[in-house]
Design a protein around this motif. Sequence first.
Motif, PDB file in Angstrom:
ATOM      1  N   ALA A   1       0.829  -1.216   0.000  1.00  0.00           N
ATOM      2  CA  ALA A   1       0.000   0.000   0.000  1.00  0.00           C
ATOM      3  C   ALA A   1       0.858   1.259   0.000  1.00  0.00           C
ATOM      4  O   ALA A   1       1.841   1.346   0.718  1.00  0.00           O
ATOM      5  CB  ALA A   1      -0.923  -0.003   1.219  1.00  0.00           C
TER       6      ALA A   1
ATOM      7  N   GLU B   1      -0.789   3.968  -6.588  1.00  0.00           N
ATOM      8  CA  GLU B   1      -1.821   3.438  -5.688  1.00  0.00           C
ATOM      9  C   GLU B   1      -3.184   4.107  -5.911  1.00  0.00           C
ATOM     10  O   GLU B   1      -4.206   3.451  -6.053  1.00  0.00           O
ATOM     11  CB  GLU B   1      -1.355   3.650  -4.240  1.00  0.00           C
TER      12      GLU B   1
ATOM     13  N   LYS C   1      -3.989  -3.225  -7.368  1.00  0.00           N
ATOM     14  CA  LYS C   1      -3.615  -3.032  -5.955  1.00  0.00           C
ATOM     15  C   LYS C   1      -3.100  -4.321  -5.323  1.00  0.00           C
ATOM     16  O   LYS C   1      -2.342  -4.303  -4.351  1.00  0.00           O
ATOM     17  CB  LYS C   1      -4.812  -2.519  -5.156  1.00  0.00           C
TER      18      LYS C   1
END
Length: 416
Positions: free
Chosen positions: A138, A157, A165
């Motif tokens: 992330a 992202e 993702k």
Amino acid sequence: MKKNLAVVILAAGKSTRMKSETPKVLHPLCGRPMLEYVLDLVKTLRPKKTIVVLGYKQQEVRKCLGTGVTAVVQKSLCGTADAVKTALPALKGFKGTVLVLYGDTPLLQKETVSKLLKYHVENNVDATLLTGNLKKPAGYGRILRDKLANVCAIVEEKDADDFEKAIKEVNTGIICFNNDKLAAALKQVRPDNRKKEYYLTDTINIMYKSGCLVDAVKLIDINEALGINTRAELSKANSVMCSRINERYMLDGVSIVDPASTFIAWGTKIGLDTTIYPFTVIENDVNIGKHCAVGPFCHLREGTRLADDTLIGNFIEITRSSIGPKTIAKHFSYIGDTHVGKLANIGAGTVVANFDGINKHRTKISDGALIGSDTILVAPVSVGKNATTGAGSVVTKNVPAKTIVAGVPARFLRKK
Ligand code: UD1
Ligand code: CA
């Protein structure tokens, strides 16, 4: 390896996610601005040119650049591609490899970058990315690969769909470019993304589509990729840097009983066979001699000098002071702006009252002095050679050599 190398370090960004008035790249790791670690690494690569892109509070950041570095200023902070573009005029006439580094990625090691450069040059690649596989990717740009597993794009992202993702391979931000190909690709970058920024990462897909050779080298130690955007990441990077520093001391002959609770600033000098006990904090500009013992629970601050064979025990704070050889201060003391000679004994609870509310004053404790427990030395003051202060003394006047003083305020008791 034959190479024509230029390095561009991006350091213009604001500290938005740090929520700080200090530019992000000046936040310290082990007492040193993170940007300086990147600059150190670059020096080892001996590039033809080093360009640092500044922006937010550029005057402040400029101060830590040192020599041999060209600073350019990015006028509006509209993305990493724009930042690299700002550096191009300073690269006029340069032919070769442009290595882009980020000022917020200070854990990167020179061996890794050398490996990346070697791969890039030897294989004649147009853009070589340094990538890494993260369990929790992330926040990082994800690496997209085509059916033949060749790198074809990076998706940020914020712009990634759920499938993207889930990709664990991330962009560390470190990329080697062929200079000409980079300049051509930058011209085509558009701010058509969620952040409305010019992304350097978009050059990868642009180059791929135009038939350039794009490739990647994978990181082994994933810590090196840590980009610092938040205070939580800053503290994580700090602990990685601390453990690297501690490891280096241990390899150099210093015992650190519990590295996890020992915080030693970058650049501290520590002699052979010294032992650092747990919960010790050593700040910038501290020198420690050989065969010393420091801690547990000790705080050595700026300007502390410990000569060989000193024993500095628990709950001792020392600042702007030098402690002579074989001197002992073993239990809860504050020693500030003080010169202590050799073979002195600083009793438990000794406090140097160095600050009168306006100014700081110096104290001298001479060779062989015995400072009784709970003595307060009201600076400026000196204690002569082999003199003694009684327990609980408040010393307001200079103590002649070989005399004993005691009381509040301390008075002459007798000669020794
Ligand atoms: C960037 C990468 C991302 C990568 C990550 C790795 C882009 C678009 N994204 O994201 O793919 O996974 O780093 O840590 O590049 N800067 C400037 N000028 C600007 C904007 C940024 O000089 O206009 C500098 C910053 O000071 C910083 C660096 O560029 O040192 C990276 O910028 P940052 O905003 O931290 O990018 P990330 O979102 O982390
Ligand atoms: Ca970043």
